[in-house]
Design a protein around this motif. Structure first.
Motif, short mmCIF file in Angstrom:
data_model
loop_
_atom_site.label_atom_id
_atom_site.label_comp_id
_atom_site.label_asym_id
_atom_site.label_seq_id
_atom_site.Cartn_x
_atom_site.Cartn_y
_atom_site.Cartn_z
N ILE A 192 6.14 8.92 -10.07
CA ILE A 192 4.77 8.71 -10.57
C ILE A 192 4.44 9.67 -11.69
O ILE A 192 3.93 9.28 -12.74
CB ILE A 192 3.75 8.86 -9.42
CG1 ILE A 192 3.86 7.68 -8.45
CG2 ILE A 192 2.33 8.93 -9.98
CD1 ILE A 192 2.92 7.78 -7.27
N TYR A 201 7.25 8.07 -0.95
CA TYR A 201 7.26 6.62 -0.72
C TYR A 201 7.29 5.87 -2.05
O TYR A 201 7.98 4.85 -2.20
CB TYR A 201 6.02 6.25 0.08
CG TYR A 201 5.81 4.76 0.29
CD1 TYR A 201 6.51 4.08 1.28
CD2 TYR A 201 4.90 4.07 -0.50
CE1 TYR A 201 6.30 2.71 1.47
CE2 TYR A 201 4.69 2.71 -0.31
CZ TYR A 201 5.39 2.04 0.67
OH TYR A 201 5.20 0.69 0.85
N ALA A 202 6.57 6.38 -3.04
CA ALA A 202 6.54 5.74 -4.36
C ALA A 202 7.93 5.75 -5.01
O ALA A 202 8.30 4.81 -5.72
CB ALA A 202 5.53 6.44 -5.27
N PHE A 259 3.59 -0.84 -6.49
CA PHE A 259 3.64 0.52 -7.05
C PHE A 259 2.33 0.86 -7.75
O PHE A 259 1.77 1.95 -7.53
CB PHE A 259 4.80 0.61 -8.05
CG PHE A 259 5.05 1.99 -8.59
CD1 PHE A 259 6.03 2.81 -8.04
CD2 PHE A 259 4.32 2.47 -9.67
CE1 PHE A 259 6.26 4.08 -8.55
CE2 PHE A 259 4.55 3.75 -10.19
CZ PHE A 259 5.53 4.55 -9.62
N LEU A 296 -0.43 1.41 -5.35
CA LEU A 296 -0.25 2.71 -4.71
C LEU A 296 -0.77 3.84 -5.60
O LEU A 296 -1.44 4.76 -5.12
CB LEU A 296 1.23 2.93 -4.40
CG LEU A 296 1.66 4.29 -3.86
CD1 LEU A 296 0.92 4.61 -2.56
CD2 LEU A 296 3.17 4.33 -3.63
N VAL A 297 -0.50 3.78 -6.89
CA VAL A 297 -0.99 4.80 -7.82
C VAL A 297 -2.52 4.83 -7.81
O VAL A 297 -3.14 5.90 -7.75
CB VAL A 297 -0.45 4.55 -9.24
CG1 VAL A 297 -1.12 5.49 -10.25
CG2 VAL A 297 1.06 4.73 -9.28
N TYR A 335 0.49 2.24 4.10
CA TYR A 335 1.79 2.46 3.47
C TYR A 335 2.85 3.14 4.35
O TYR A 335 4.05 2.93 4.14
CB TYR A 335 1.62 3.32 2.22
CG TYR A 335 0.85 2.66 1.11
CD1 TYR A 335 1.41 1.64 0.35
CD2 TYR A 335 -0.44 3.08 0.79
CE1 TYR A 335 0.71 1.04 -0.70
CE2 TYR A 335 -1.15 2.49 -0.25
CZ TYR A 335 -0.58 1.48 -0.99
OH TYR A 335 -1.28 0.89 -2.02
#
Length: 844
Positions: free
Chosen positions: A579, A668-669, A695, A698-699, A835
């Motif tokens: 990230i 996890y990312a 993804f 998630l960010v 998640y």
């Protein structure tokens, strides 16, 4: 004849005894010189009344409700057993209405403040951290009149080593760049209660240089391309770059000089020994034309994309040139004139990430001697403090070169910071920095009555600090080596022929305001004579940090101790999670071999990450560093959440909860990213689309999480930069500095990113949603275009678009919140369920 032999043997025995005596006492050679500077500091320290008043100031700002509960008094080192110490005792008038309850005596103002902290920590279960990491937990301190008593005989705590060093030359840019006096006052208070008495004091030195170079006929305008911008001054000072982010307006020089005088004033009031900068040879280009005969060399490229001379290849004045001593002397004298005094300890790092032009030991020795002579010419009591980073960083420094530099200065006048000792201790590999326990060599053959006594031109013991580097660039990552912290300082101090016993320990991180447990423990080691049992220490840590504790939270910390806080692989921990440090590589350069363990979609193991080959070796991909079981950390997060209903009101708990959730989601990312690459390699458009959205969601969700605590916000960093500006033009320049340091860092072209891109990455709300997410989206768009058009990944096109996005973001003036929003516990629970809780969370 027998008498002659007997006399000879008797003489030989005397020689042997002499050698034994010299060997036994050789480790104290240099100690006496350190003792001399300590005695000088004791003589020049602020009056006792000033130090007591300064300590009361710390107390009144920290715990104003108890400002009358403590009495402070300065005591002599004789009362401390000849060392620096503090003594905690019950006040003689305890119990009388209005009288103090606890008396703290100390050999300096720092000792008084450290004694206060020791009492609050060990008798009241309190905890003191930076505001960004949750601040102070003082709810556990009983009300005035009810403070717990200590044993009747009192509590004596001596320092095992005299100095506790703090800061790194680059922390002045990564963390302190935009601080005002209000923030500095809080930091000095934090230093005092942690027992820090030897802090680096680098603020405002550009104003001193401006005045000094005027003496040498260099105008202010000629210095415009010498100094870097406010966020890059650390590397300008070290001669790595020039002009980048500048020029500096005159208002900056004036503000920072005024701020430095306040900083130094408070440090001296508390009895601290601030370390000032000295001349390293870094000079402006204009000096070449003014002094054409001076020996001035141009250094090599330091991380610019194409050796751009607008920013790189700074000028270095040869230390052997007479002008070197003149400038060095003028600088030290100007500091003393402006500040009114000096503590006689000066930091100078001539070749920090710059390689000397010649590796001849004689040249290097002469260079070191000249550097010190420049300091001593301005201050006869000068001591040179050197960061040992160059010995870790640059293979140029082989044993002979190290020895030449380290032993070019009179005994006791050079002190080395073993900067990265918690991971890579130089004091072990360099034989205590190439010291030997004797200066005489005797060869004796008793049987044949032959002997010789000769002086060896060898080196003496070099005093050193055992330091903890820990953090690079202020990256946010849960990381530590607690076992090494709890034992390393003691091992270094008690090792054979150690000179650390005469000097100290230190914290030399590149950025602060993260991992409070690490700094709490390391600060305590400045007062511990024996190794600590980390498990026992951590058993009480949650109670102190949160003001409450239960079995779940203690179990969680036990897991964290054995995972994120037990990194023993020796790897540098620069955060390279996908990230915040997005891979700039062709997707086929990333190996999928063993990317998932045991057939389940779990996080990549450390071994896999390090084993991934690159198809094109020129495409750099700094892979995430994983040294622990991620499933264990997710379990620890579950335990943290189980205690949430009882601890949610604790600001320190909320910080730790968000940080732990962020840590788990960040790893996890990395896994989600690998799923995207896997599906791309299988030409699965649907899979790439699905996981790319996953993804990016998630960010966005992580940005929402980070917004729940002010320690994870982008806004304060940007807004504080603009507070120093006096014009709109300066606001734009300063904000560009702030934005650039945490993204591209250095120069780039349209198709070539900075070599230092993402080095200063941060997990900050605002930065994820506004920059990291859009950047990832660009990469994923190019992945899909590659599959849909049946062509290879267009790496150059991706770079052009990403670099443009970055450059535009750096120039943006969008405003971000400076106050937190949202509920940390609820948000963390939501993200855990969404998640992390299910082991097959990535299955479609």
């Amino acid at each position: 004849m027998d008498s002659a032999i007997s006399s000879s043997r008797f003489f030989f025995i005397l020689i042997i005894l002499f050698i034994v005596f010299i060997s036994a006492n050789s480790s104290t050679i240099g100690v006496n010189h350190i003792s001399q500077i300590l005695e000088t500091h004791d003589r020049e320290r602020a009056p006792n009344s000033v130090q007591v008043a300064a300590s009361h100031g710390v107390l009144s700002r920290l715990l104003p409700s108890h400002s009358s509960s403590f009495e402070f008094q300065i005591i002599s080192k004789e009362q401390c057993g000849g060392k620096s110490c503090f003594i905690i005792s019950n006040h003689p008038s305890f119990g009388i209405n209005g009288a103090p309850e606890i008396r703290i005596g100390g050999s300096s103002g720092v000792e008084l403040s450290a004694g206060l902290h020791w009492y609050l920590k060990n008798w009241c279960g309190a905890h003191i951290s930076w505001d960004k990491t949750g601040g102070a937990q003082l709810f556990s301190v009983p009300k005035p009149g009810f403070l717990p008593l200590v044993q009747a005989s009192g509590v004596l705590i001596q320092r095992p080593v005299p100095w506790n060093y703090y800061q790194n030359a680059v922390a002045s840019s990564y963390t302190f760049a935009w601080w005002d006096w209000e923030r500095w006052e809080k930091e000095i208070d934090w230093m005092a209660v942690q027992g820090i008495n030897l802090p680096l004091a680098f603020t405002g030195q550009e104003a001193i240089w401006q005045k000094v170079f005027q003496i040498f006929n260099i105008s202010s305008s000629e210095l415009n391309d010498f100094f870097g911008g406010p966020a890059f001054l650390a590397w300008s000072r070290m001669g790595n770059l020039h002009g980048w982010g500048g020029p500096l307006p005159q208002s900056w020089f004036d503000q920072q000089l005024s701020l430095q005088k306040k900083i130094l004033g408070r440090m001296y009031e508390l009895g601290m020994t601030p370390v000032l900068p000295a001349f390293s040879g870094n000079v402006p280009a204009a000096l070449k034309s003014i002094y054409p005969s001076a020996k001035i060399a141009r250094l090599g490229n330091w991380f610019t994309v194409r050796g751009d001379t607008r920013w790189c290849c700074t000028y270095l004045l040869d230390a052997m040139d007479p002008l070197f001593v003149e400038i060095g002397k003028a600088f030290v004298e100007m500091e003393i004139t402006e500040y009114g005094r000096s503590s006689h300890i000066y930091n100078c790092d001539t070749f920090d990430e710059n390689t000397p032009p010649v590796d001849d030991p004689e040249y290097i020795s002469s260079l070191g001697a000249a550097i010190y002579r420049a300091m001593q010419s301005g201050d006869v009591d000068a001591v040179w403090l050197m960061q040992g980073w160059l010995f870790s960083y640059d293979p140029f420094w082989r044993p002979e070169q190290m020895k030449a530099l380290l032993h070019s200065v009179p005994v006791g006048k050079l002190v080395v910071l073993d900067l990265f000792a918690e991971v890579k201790p130089l004091w072990i590999t360099s034989e205590q920095f190439y010291g030997v326990p004797y200066i005489w060599k005797v060869a004796i053959d008793i049987a044949n009555l032959k002997w010789s006594l000769s002086f060896v031109s060898d080196w003496l013991m070099v005093p050193f600090f055992r330091c903890m580097l820990h953090n690079f660039a202020g990256n946010i990552e849960m990381y530590g080596v607690l076992d090494a912290i709890a034992s390393g300082p003691v091992e270094a101090r008690t090792s054979e022929n150690s000179t650390m016993a005469s000097v100290g320990v230190g914290m030399s991180m590149e950025g602060i305001e993260q991992n409070p447990v690490v700094y709490d423990l390391m600060s305590e080691m400045a007062f511990q004579h024996d190794k600590l049992d980390v498990k026992l220490w951590l058993d009480v840590y949650p109670m102190r940090r949160y003001g409450s504790s239960d079995a779940s939270i203690r179990d969680a910390w036990s897991i964290l101790y054995h995972t994120v806080y037990n990194c023993t692989d020796g790897a540098y921990n620069k955060n390279r999670d996908v990230i915040v440090a997005f891979p700039d590589v062709d997707p086929f350069s990333i190996s999928l071999e063993d990317a998932y363990m045991s057939g389940k979609h779990q996080l990549m193991s450390e071994a896999v990450i390090r084993r991934v080959p690159l198809r094109d070796s020129t495409e750099a991909y700094d892979r995430p560093h994983i040294w622990y079981s991620t499933s264990d950390v997710i379990h620890a997060l579950g335990l943290f959440l189980a205690s949430g209903d009882d601890l949610a009101e604790s600001n320190t708990y909320r910080y730790d909860l968000i940080d732990l959730t962020r840590q788990a989601l960040a790893k996890y990312a990395n896994q989600v990213f690998m799923k995207i690459i896997e599906n791309y390699r299988m030409n699965d458009v649907h899979g790439v689309t699905f996981y790319s959205k996953h993804f990016l969601d998630l960010v966005t969700d992580m940005d929402t999480l980070l917004a729940c605590h002010e320690g994870f916000l982008l806004g304060p960093w940007l807004e504080s930069s603009k507070q120093h500006a006096q014009t709109q033009e300066q606001k734009i320049q300063f904000e560009w500095n702030a934005r650039t340091q945490i993204t591209m860092w250095f120069d780039n072209t349209e198709e070539e990113a900075s070599l230092l891109r993402d080095y200063g990455n941060k997990y900050w709300s605002g930065l994820l949603k506004d920059y990291y997410g859009p950047r990832a989206a660009v990469y994923f768009k190019h992945l899909l275009e590659s599959l849909e058009n049946g062509v290879g990944f267009q790496l150059k096109a991706w770079r052009r678009e990403w670099i443009k996005l970055t450059n535009d973001w750096q120039k943006s003036v969008k405003i971000f919140p400076v106050r937190s929003t949202g509920n940390a516990l609820d948000t963390s629970r939501w993200l855990y369920e969404k998640y992390l809780r299910k082991p097959d969370a990535l299955d479609q």
